[in-house]
Design a protein around this motif. Structure first.
Motif, PDB file in Angstrom:
ATOM      1  N   GLY A 157       0.833  -1.200   0.000  1.00 51.84           N
ATOM      2  CA  GLY A 157       0.000   0.000   0.000  1.00 51.84           C
ATOM      3  C   GLY A 157       0.868   1.250   0.000  1.00 51.84           C
ATOM      4  O   GLY A 157       2.063   1.206   0.353  1.00 51.84           O
ATOM      5  N   ALA A 158       0.246   2.355  -0.400  1.00 52.61           N
ATOM      6  CA  ALA A 158       0.959   3.627  -0.337  1.00 52.61           C
ATOM      7  C   ALA A 158       1.336   3.934   1.110  1.00 52.61           C
ATOM      8  O   ALA A 158       2.301   4.650   1.381  1.00 52.61           O
ATOM      9  CB  ALA A 158       0.085   4.738  -0.898  1.00 52.61           C
ATOM     10  N   LYS A 159       0.592   3.355   2.036  1.00 54.99           N
ATOM     11  CA  LYS A 159       0.872   3.586   3.451  1.00 54.99           C
ATOM     12  C   LYS A 159       2.289   3.151   3.801  1.00 54.99           C
ATOM     13  O   LYS A 159       3.004   3.850   4.523  1.00 54.99           O
ATOM     14  CB  LYS A 159      -0.130   2.813   4.297  1.00 54.99           C
ATOM     15  CG  LYS A 159      -0.703   3.602   5.436  1.00 54.99           C
ATOM     16  CD  LYS A 159      -1.798   2.836   6.144  1.00 54.99           C
ATOM     17  CE  LYS A 159      -2.785   3.812   6.745  1.00 54.99           C
ATOM     18  NZ  LYS A 159      -3.904   3.193   7.412  1.00 54.99           N
ATOM     19  N   CYS A 173       5.262  14.051  -1.880  1.00 51.88           N
ATOM     20  CA  CYS A 173       4.039  14.415  -2.591  1.00 51.88           C
ATOM     21  C   CYS A 173       3.210  13.154  -2.838  1.00 51.88           C
ATOM     22  O   CYS A 173       3.628  12.260  -3.570  1.00 51.88           O
ATOM     23  CB  CYS A 173       4.410  15.106  -3.903  1.00 51.88           C
ATOM     24  SG  CYS A 173       3.005  15.839  -4.726  1.00 51.88           S
ATOM     25  N   ASP A 174       2.058  13.097  -2.200  1.00 51.41           N
ATOM     26  CA  ASP A 174       1.188  11.922  -2.278  1.00 51.41           C
ATOM     27  C   ASP A 174       0.125  12.177  -3.351  1.00 51.41           C
ATOM     28  O   ASP A 174      -0.741  13.022  -3.177  1.00 51.41           O
ATOM     29  CB  ASP A 174       0.546  11.700  -0.899  1.00 51.41           C
ATOM     30  CG  ASP A 174      -0.369  10.484  -0.855  1.00 51.41           C
ATOM     31  OD1 ASP A 174      -0.703   9.932  -1.908  1.00 51.41           O
ATOM     32  OD2 ASP A 174      -0.760  10.099   0.273  1.00 51.41           O
ATOM     33  N   GLU A 175       0.239  11.418  -4.441  1.00 55.16           N
ATOM     34  CA  GLU A 175      -0.677  11.626  -5.578  1.00 55.16           C
ATOM     35  C   GLU A 175      -1.574  10.415  -5.793  1.00 55.16           C
ATOM     36  O   GLU A 175      -1.948  10.093  -6.916  1.00 55.16           O
ATOM     37  CB  GLU A 175       0.138  11.924  -6.834  1.00 55.16           C
ATOM     38  CG  GLU A 175       0.969  13.185  -6.708  1.00 55.16           C
ATOM     39  CD  GLU A 175       1.663  13.605  -8.004  1.00 55.16           C
ATOM     40  OE1 GLU A 175       1.540  12.892  -9.030  1.00 55.16           O
ATOM     41  OE2 GLU A 175       2.348  14.645  -7.982  1.00 55.16           O
ATOM     42  N   VAL A 220      -2.142   1.638  -6.315  1.00 57.54           N
ATOM     43  CA  VAL A 220      -3.260   1.171  -7.133  1.00 57.54           C
ATOM     44  C   VAL A 220      -4.586   1.137  -6.370  1.00 57.54           C
ATOM     45  O   VAL A 220      -5.626   0.863  -6.956  1.00 57.54           O
ATOM     46  CB  VAL A 220      -2.971  -0.236  -7.720  1.00 57.54           C
ATOM     47  CG1 VAL A 220      -1.787  -0.191  -8.681  1.00 57.54           C
ATOM     48  CG2 VAL A 220      -2.738  -1.268  -6.613  1.00 57.54           C
ATOM     49  N   SER A 221      -4.549   1.403  -5.046  1.00 56.46           N
ATOM     50  CA  SER A 221      -5.759   1.242  -4.227  1.00 56.46           C
ATOM     51  C   SER A 221      -6.956   2.009  -4.782  1.00 56.46           C
ATOM     52  O   SER A 221      -8.057   1.463  -4.894  1.00 56.46           O
ATOM     53  CB  SER A 221      -5.509   1.730  -2.802  1.00 56.46           C
ATOM     54  OG  SER A 221      -4.728   0.809  -2.094  1.00 56.46           O
ATOM     55  N   LYS A 222      -6.727   3.277  -5.104  1.00 59.92           N
ATOM     56  CA  LYS A 222      -7.865   4.123  -5.466  1.00 59.92           C
ATOM     57  C   LYS A 222      -8.113   4.094  -6.974  1.00 59.92           C
ATOM     58  O   LYS A 222      -9.244   3.934  -7.411  1.00 59.92           O
ATOM     59  CB  LYS A 222      -7.625   5.565  -5.004  1.00 59.92           C
ATOM     60  CG  LYS A 222      -6.970   5.704  -3.637  1.00 59.92           C
ATOM     61  CD  LYS A 222      -7.856   5.389  -2.445  1.00 59.92           C
ATOM     62  CE  LYS A 222      -7.049   5.421  -1.158  1.00 59.92           C
ATOM     63  NZ  LYS A 222      -7.811   5.301   0.052  1.00 59.92           N
ATOM     64  N   SER A 223      -7.053   4.226  -7.778  1.00 54.14           N
ATOM     65  CA  SER A 223      -7.236   4.281  -9.236  1.00 54.14           C
ATOM     66  C   SER A 223      -7.862   3.019  -9.785  1.00 54.14           C
ATOM     67  O   SER A 223      -8.615   3.050 -10.743  1.00 54.14           O
ATOM     68  CB  SER A 223      -5.889   4.443  -9.943  1.00 54.14           C
ATOM     69  OG  SER A 223      -5.243   5.584  -9.546  1.00 54.14           O
TER      70      SER A 223
END
Ligand SMILES: Cc1ncc(COP(=O)(O)O)c(C=O)c1O
Length: 400
Positions: A98-100, A201-203, A237-240
């Motif tokens: 995860g991005a986390k 920067c979190d995109e 990839v979680s949200k997209s």
């Protein structure tokens, strides 16, 4: 019991806490509209899930290098290179749980005791908590409400101290949905570069963009290389791709920094689940299907964004909200509804959940407990119902 100083300020994720309570009440049979979560309400697109399943069948179930499958890192670098309009080194990509975890790697590797990290506010609840885990000091910098809370170099400069080592920004923003323009990103990047401050920067919501001028929100990578100093880009990839449960994100930074992230990760979790990597590889290489699924979800999110804004205007007149240009949250102000018993958004959200069964996240999680966040990653019917219930509660409060 005595615990280590490492977790002195540790608390569970505030957003997950509300969502868990809402799920518990629903499991007990209550009629709950849970709009507190941070995930798309879509299933992972079939072409991606199938690739993961196929990967398992094909025996892709063993360890990979800690930073991820080289082919996946290269595919991500190719996507980022396209975004940047220049060739980016795939050795700068680290695939994370995860991005986390990408954020954890970044913050734990770059900051420590004595360091201050500026966090653009309102912020996603995890940023300051991760800074605390690294035993550095988070410092919230609030942008002005008239600019949808986006921060400016002037505001950052006012918060700067000799200990400032980093700045975390998020565009599109969770919780506000505000999106920084390229010009706004450039002045911030230049400020960070000139001050020798790491820019994180979190995109992660970049592909969920509601304005008609572009297909995705502007990215820091689109800036000229000369404008950017020390940068870590966070995405996933979680949200997209509606893949929250697969747990796959990534960071992009210099190869040297990425080696440190990889070393840290190699001691903690090693590689991301291999089938998840195989599935994500499909998301990054099957361009037509990927674009189609982003567009399909995007159309629904934008329609619901419009619905949410119009219901606030109609049913909660005078209530301020930030226009969500990206992501799937609407952030609105509820302090006009406070009364003798309800003095902050946390209490207001508890009342709303208790009396009307609507779960929202109080602004305490984002640094300002006069506001609340509603996720509009839910059906139109659910959103309509939620706004009717909120309006009913607010109306009832006014007559008592
Ligand atoms: C701004 C932001 N960054 C990062 C994440 C983490 O995403 P994940 O760990 O699922 O990739 C989230 C999830 O809610 C988020 O809202």
């Amino acid at each position: 019991m005595q615990f280590s100083a490492n977790i002195e300020k540790l608390k569970p994720s505030a957003t997950i806490a509300v969502s868990t309570l809402a799920k518990k009440l629903a499991a007990e049979g209550r009629d709950i509209l849970n709009l507190s979560g941070g995930e798309p309400d879509f299933d992972t697109p079939a072409f991606i899930s199938e690739a993961g399943i196929e990967g398992i069948r094909a025996g892709r179930t063993r360890y990979t290098p800690p930073a991820g499958l080289p082919e996946l890192r290269k595919a991500i670098a190719a996507r980022l290179s396209e975004q940047a309009g220049r060739e980016l080194d795939w050795n700068g990509v680290v695939v994370t749980t995860g991005a986390k975890q990408a954020l954890f790697n970044t913050i734990f590797t770059l900051f420590g005791p004595g360091d201050e990290v500026l966090v653009a506010a309102p912020y996603w609840t995890t940023y300051p908590d991760l800074v605390n885990i690294a035993r550095a000091e988070p410092k919230a910098v609030f942008g002005d409400e008239s600019r949808d809370f986006k921060v400016t170099p002037q505001e950052l400069e006012a918060a700067l101290s000799e200990n400032t080592r980093g700045l975390v920004i998020n565009t599109p923003s969770n919780p506000t949905g505000a999106v920084y323009s390229l010009e706004e990103l450039e002045v911030i990047a230049v400020w960070a570069r000139d001050r020798g401050v790491w820019l994180v920067c979190d995109e992660i919501y970049r592909n969920i963009y509601h304005e008609a001028d572009r297909t995705a929100a502007p990215s820091i990578l689109e800036l000229p290389e000369s404008a950017i100093g020390d940068l870590v880009l966070i995405d996933g990839v979680s949200k997209s791709y509606a893949m929250t449960g697969w747990r796959l994100g990534f960071s992009y930074a210099s190869a040297e920094v990425s080696q440190k992230f990889t070393a840290l990760q190699s001691q903690m979790t090693s590689n991301v689940s291999t089938p998840s990597q195989v599935a994500a590889l499909e998301a990054f290489t099957n361009f037509d299907e990927a674009r189609a699924s982003i567009e399909k979800m995007g159309i629904a999110f934008t329609r619901r964004r419009d619905l949410a804004m119009s219901r606030i205007d109609e049913l909660l007149p005078g209530v301020e909200y930030t226009r969500p240009s990206g992501a799937f949250y609407v952030y609105f102000r509820v302090d006009s509804f406070f009364d003798a018993e309800v003095q902050d958004a946390s209490a207001w959200c508890s009342r709303l959940l208790e009396e009307k069964g609507v779960a929202l996240v109080p602004g305490a999680a984002f640094g300002d407990d006069r506001w609340v966040r509603m996720s509009f990653a839910a059906s139109d019917e659910m959103l309509e119902d939620a706004f009717s219930r909120i309006a009913a509660m607010v109306g009832a409060a006014e007559t008592t």
